[in-house]
Design a protein around this motif. Structure first.
Motif, mmCIF file in Angstrom:
data_model
loop_
_atom_site.group_PDB
_atom_site.id
_atom_site.type_symbol
_atom_site.label_atom_id
_atom_site.label_comp_id
_atom_site.label_asym_id
_atom_site.label_seq_id
_atom_site.Cartn_x
_atom_site.Cartn_y
_atom_site.Cartn_z
ATOM 1 N N UNK A 1 1.509 -1.156 0.197
ATOM 2 C CA UNK A 1 0.448 0.181 -0.048
ATOM 3 C C UNK A 1 0.983 1.259 0.274
ATOM 4 N N UNK A 2 0.675 2.244 -1.179
ATOM 5 C CA UNK A 2 1.983 3.405 -0.683
ATOM 6 C C UNK A 2 0.124 4.635 0.046
ATOM 7 N N UNK A 3 1.527 5.060 0.807
ATOM 8 C CA UNK A 3 0.706 5.557 1.903
ATOM 9 C C UNK A 3 1.383 7.032 2.510
ATOM 10 N N UNK A 4 0.665 8.344 2.063
ATOM 11 C CA UNK A 4 1.817 9.386 2.290
ATOM 12 C C UNK A 4 2.129 9.511 3.644
ATOM 13 N N UNK A 5 3.460 9.739 3.444
ATOM 14 C CA UNK A 5 4.189 9.831 5.252
ATOM 15 C C UNK A 5 3.580 10.669 6.403
ATOM 16 N N UNK A 6 3.508 10.129 7.309
ATOM 17 C CA UNK A 6 3.158 10.891 8.866
ATOM 18 C C UNK A 6 3.664 12.048 9.191
#
Length: 450
Positions: A242-247
């Motif tokens: 899964x590609x998720x934006x960094x926190x």
């Protein structure tokens, strides 16, 4: 009165077998004259669906894949650069999954994907098409943008995917300069919610490929895209990473900006030749290389990586993708040294010193301590340095203290007594030197046998 019959009916009456075939449409006549069930039409399913409908259903099942959180450094580097609103260029061989990765990225981030094949467009498709108005002498000739750019502006957000960039001829690459850097197409300004990602094959494997022009290449963050065996196997089984934006930690933002500026400016102050270095070969000019523009990109990447708490591997992919391998590795070494303890602090309290675990960082700390004693020699500082070397010997690899101990011994003045700790260090130095001598003899013997 007899009724008339058609020729077909007359033929049927004369042929009993034909009569059977017409009366029983779902049966056929066997060789003995009997009937058996007819073969169903292969194009129609019992439910009424055609075979193409069934094929479409099977294709839909094959496309129905899921995602899972999975550590993936190159995917994390891509999403972080996208979050930083920097144009990214993925380099990789054909069929390696660049387009599929960007499609999944757009789906995961809920961004409408607009794909543009740069090589099939004319320069005017990116610089704008001239449109005559009512009075060109008074109003000028506006440059109309293409329809896909208008759709992006209306949506206010999206992922613009420039595919097959290395097959775009030089004239098209020149027209892309303003799009990639300024986000302008003709007289249209793309909104801030639009991100730009491109993909390219190396010239050797691209169809009628071109090298990227230096001005265009210097605008991108170059990421080398490679396949991971485990990711591919699990993805073909139905689950992709899964590609998720960094926190980003909101409390670390000011510190992240300060850290990034100190890291880049500290390196360039010590290495002014790295500010701008245009590669000599055409191939390397089409990749990442250092310039004021790419260093500005690097500051942004380091800040985002620091605020997101990204790993050193992800940071390495990003900074090397912005300024090249050599300058990027120098920056990484400089960043590592930024967190090293001050030699003066260590000399003030050698018993409570905490030394880095990594061998290269520990070596740098010990060398810094010896350099500090050389710069301001003093009996107490000299003794404290020996105490630090003993602590390093007790908590790490013995070979790391050999060079610092040898150098520190040369700094002794005549009226300074030799500390007892030197006896322990002397043994480690002697053993290390004997090991080096033995290794050298083995190498010489192996060379002689060849």
């Amino acid at each position: 009165m007899p009724t008339s019959s058609t020729p077909a009916e007359a033929s049927t009456a004369a042929d009993p077998a034909r009569t059977a075939r017409l009366d029983v449409p779902d049966a056929r006549v066997d060789a003995s004259g009997g009937t058996e069930p007819a073969v169903p039409d292969a194009r129609v399913d019992p439910s009424g669906a055609t075979q193409l409908d069934v094929a479409d259903a099977l294709s839909a099942l094959l496309r129905d894949t899921g995602t899972e959180p999975r550590p993936d450094s190159q995917l994390e580097a891509l999403t972080l650069a996208v979050a930083a609103d920097l144009p990214v260029l993925l380099w990789g061989e054909p069929g390696i999954g660049k387009t599929a990765a960007l499609t999944r990225l757009a789906e995961t981030l809920d961004l409408p994907l607009t794909t543009v094949i740069a090589s099939v467009h004319e320069p005017s498709d990116f610089s704008g098409l001239p449109v005559l108005g009512d009075d060109p002498a008074e109003q000028g000739v506006p440059m109309a943008p293409p329809d896909w750019a208008v759709r992006l502006v209306r949506a206010g957000r999206g992922l613009l995917f420039l595919d097959e960039l290395s097959t775009a001829p030089p004239a098209v690459q020149a027209a892309l300069l303003r799009l990639v850097l300024e986000r302008r197409i003709g007289s249209l300004q793309l909104p801030s919610g639009v991100r730009i990602v491109a993909a390219a094959n190396p010239r050797s494997s691209a169809a009628d490929g071109w090298e990227l022009s230096p001005p265009l290449a210097n605008r991108f963050v170059h990421l080398q895209w490679a396949h991971d065996h485990d990711v591919v196997v699990r993805g073909l089984g139905g689950t992709w990473p899964r590609a998720t934006l960094p926190r980003l930690d909101p409390h670390r933002l000011p510190d992240a900006v300060d850290f990034a500026r100190r890291a880049v400016c500290g390196l360039l102050a010590a290495r002014p030749g790295l500010v701008h270095r245009l590669p000599s070969s055409e191939t390397r000019r089409g990749g990442a290389w250092p310039s004021p523009r790419s260093w500005e990109t690097t500051v942004r990447l380091v800040a985002f990586a620091h605020a997101a708490g990204s790993s050193r591997e992800v940071l390495s992919l990003l900074v090397r993708g912005a300024v090249g391998d050599g300058p990027g590795l120098e920056l990484l070494a400089s960043v590592d040294r930024m967190d090293l303890p001050d030699p003066e602090t260590l000399l003030a309290d050698p018993a409570g010193a905490v030394l880095p675990e990594r061998g290269d960082l520990r070596q740098a700390v010990l060398d810094g301590v010896v350099a500090a004693v050389r710069k301001r020699p003093d009996r107490a500082r000299w003794d404290a340095a020996w105490a630090l070397l003993v602590r390093a010997l007790d908590t790490g690899a013995p070979d790391l203290v050999v060079v610092p101990a040898t150098t520190l011994a040369t700094l002794r003045q005549e009226d300074w007594d030799v500390p007892e700790s030197i006896e322990r260090l002397a043994g480690a130095v002697a053993i290390s030197r004997r090991a080096d001598d033995a290794a050298a003899r083995v190498a010489v013997a192996a060379g002689a046998r060849r």
